[in-house]
Scaffold this motif. Sequence first.
Motif, mmCIF file in Angstrom:
data_model
loop_
_atom_site.group_PDB
_atom_site.id
_atom_site.type_symbol
_atom_site.label_atom_id
_atom_site.label_comp_id
_atom_site.label_asym_id
_atom_site.label_seq_id
_atom_site.Cartn_x
_atom_site.Cartn_y
_atom_site.Cartn_z
ATOM 1 N N TYR A 34 74.751 69.203 75.060
ATOM 2 C CA TYR A 34 74.865 69.201 76.528
ATOM 3 C C TYR A 34 74.361 67.885 77.108
ATOM 4 O O TYR A 34 74.806 67.428 78.144
ATOM 5 C CB TYR A 34 74.073 70.378 77.148
ATOM 6 N N PHE A 53 63.082 69.011 88.514
ATOM 7 C CA PHE A 53 64.521 68.981 88.801
ATOM 8 C C PHE A 53 65.391 68.679 87.570
ATOM 9 O O PHE A 53 66.369 67.941 87.675
ATOM 10 C CB PHE A 53 64.815 67.974 89.914
ATOM 11 N N TYR A 108 69.815 56.383 90.865
ATOM 12 C CA TYR A 108 69.292 57.751 90.819
ATOM 13 C C TYR A 108 68.262 58.030 91.919
ATOM 14 O O TYR A 108 68.388 59.001 92.667
ATOM 15 C CB TYR A 108 68.706 58.055 89.423
ATOM 16 N N ASN A 151 63.119 64.439 72.813
ATOM 17 C CA ASN A 151 63.852 65.621 73.290
ATOM 18 C C ASN A 151 62.837 66.632 73.813
ATOM 19 O O ASN A 151 61.927 67.036 73.076
ATOM 20 C CB ASN A 151 64.646 66.196 72.104
ATOM 21 N N ILE A 152 62.994 67.072 75.037
ATOM 22 C CA ILE A 152 61.991 67.982 75.617
ATOM 23 C C ILE A 152 62.048 69.395 75.026
ATOM 24 O O ILE A 152 61.166 70.200 75.259
ATOM 25 C CB ILE A 152 62.070 68.044 77.165
ATOM 26 N N GLU A 153 63.083 69.681 74.237
ATOM 27 C CA GLU A 153 63.121 70.984 73.549
ATOM 28 C C GLU A 153 62.153 70.984 72.368
ATOM 29 O O GLU A 153 61.722 72.048 71.917
ATOM 30 C CB GLU A 153 64.523 71.251 73.010
ATOM 31 N N ARG A 197 57.283 65.977 95.915
ATOM 32 C CA ARG A 197 56.529 65.740 94.670
ATOM 33 C C ARG A 197 55.027 65.789 94.954
ATOM 34 O O ARG A 197 54.260 66.356 94.190
ATOM 35 C CB ARG A 197 56.921 64.394 94.068
ATOM 36 N N ALA A 252 61.324 65.384 80.863
ATOM 37 C CA ALA A 252 62.554 64.894 81.515
ATOM 38 C C ALA A 252 62.166 64.021 82.710
ATOM 39 O O ALA A 252 62.574 64.259 83.837
ATOM 40 C CB ALA A 252 63.466 66.043 81.934
ATOM 41 N N ASP A 257 61.817 61.452 78.003
ATOM 42 C CA ASP A 257 63.208 61.644 78.398
ATOM 43 C C ASP A 257 64.078 61.138 77.231
ATOM 44 O O ASP A 257 63.587 60.425 76.353
ATOM 45 C CB ASP A 257 63.498 60.825 79.664
HETATM 46 C C1 SAM Z 1 67.949 65.127 87.215
HETATM 47 S S1 SAM Z 1 67.016 64.143 86.120
HETATM 48 C C2 SAM Z 1 65.367 64.577 86.649
HETATM 49 C C3 SAM Z 1 64.458 63.397 86.590
HETATM 50 C C4 SAM Z 1 63.042 63.566 87.123
HETATM 51 N N1 SAM Z 1 62.312 64.610 86.474
HETATM 52 C C5 SAM Z 1 62.988 63.731 88.616
HETATM 53 O O1 SAM Z 1 62.234 64.612 89.088
HETATM 54 O O2 SAM Z 1 63.634 62.972 89.330
HETATM 55 C C6 SAM Z 1 67.166 64.997 84.603
HETATM 56 C C7 SAM Z 1 66.654 64.189 83.419
HETATM 57 O O3 SAM Z 1 66.577 65.074 82.300
HETATM 58 C C8 SAM Z 1 66.809 64.310 81.132
HETATM 59 N N2 SAM Z 1 67.097 65.252 80.040
HETATM 60 C C9 SAM Z 1 68.032 66.231 79.998
HETATM 61 N N3 SAM Z 1 67.958 66.931 78.860
HETATM 62 C C10 SAM Z 1 66.939 66.383 78.150
HETATM 63 C C11 SAM Z 1 66.361 66.673 76.887
HETATM 64 N N4 SAM Z 1 66.789 67.661 76.121
HETATM 65 N N5 SAM Z 1 65.314 65.924 76.479
HETATM 66 C C12 SAM Z 1 64.839 64.908 77.254
HETATM 67 N N6 SAM Z 1 65.353 64.588 78.456
HETATM 68 C C13 SAM Z 1 66.384 65.312 78.902
HETATM 69 C C14 SAM Z 1 67.968 63.383 81.550
HETATM 70 O O4 SAM Z 1 68.071 62.257 80.725
HETATM 71 C C15 SAM Z 1 67.556 63.026 82.982
HETATM 72 O O5 SAM Z 1 66.820 61.830 83.015
#
Ligand code: SAM
Length: 215
Positions: A6, A120, A19, A102-104, A35, A53, A76
């Motif tokens: 995904y 978010f 962003y 990977n945050i998982e 925040r 993330a 991230d």
């Molecule tokens: C919408 S952004 C949110 C960024 C930040 N936390 C904020 O509050 O603005 C989502 C982030 O999740 C990261 N992301 C998605 N799946 C991830 C995963 N499995 N491991 C690490 N990062 C992930 C994406 O690369 C992206 O930078």
Amino acid sequence: MRIPKYYKESFEMLVPKLYDFIFNISLFGKAKKIRLKALRQIPKNSKRIIDLATGTGELAILTKELFPKSDIVGIDLSYGMLKRAKKKAKNKKLNISFLRRNIEDTEFSSNKFDVVMIGFALHEIPEEPRARIIKEAYRLLKKNKVLVIMELNKPKNIVFRNLFRLYLRIFEPDYNRANKFLDYDLERELKKRKFKYIRTSYHYLHSVKIIMCKK
Ligand SMILES: C[S@@+](CC[C@H](N)C(=O)[O-])C[C@H]1O[C@@H](n2cnc3c(N)ncnc32)[C@H](O)[C@@H]1O
């Protein structure tokens, strides 16, 4: 490190340079305020804090400014987002570790952090990995310490709700997933994963929620 499917599908589409700007507009120019609302609820003596993330590092940077003595880690998978986060922290002379993980499955040891934050990101992640991330957050936290989640929420007012859906259509990499998330019971999932003292506050006509809970 395993890169989830995904992730490849949608996240590299995010444009790190734009962003922060787009995110702020989408929160009616109140991104920093929301925040700060969350961060003010964190215990002052929190020493080790991780932002899962972290994206462009906005939350991690604000956290370091509020808690200068704490060790802050932001993780991230996006090279672009991390590069931007590092640059912003360097410009502000803030010492924050930004790592590609990977945050998982963060590879940190268990019971390491006083605060875990997720801002978010969960609405952009499918349900199964989302549950794994909540489990991982639990593993990372020390007992009685705090998980903070900031997320989208379904507005109560029907007119605003429809406008909010329009916003999701324009800005979300995967509209269907984000829209489905509005009906997802995150608090129930947290309870299932053994989190306690779950408290939710709603902001901006219920379009944003902040959840605080403890391990
Ligand atoms: C919408 S952004 C949110 C960024 C930040 N936390 C904020 O509050 O603005 C989502 C982030 O999740 C990261 N992301 C998605 N799946 C991830 C995963 N499995 N491991 C690490 N990062 C992930 C994406 O690369 C992206 O930078």
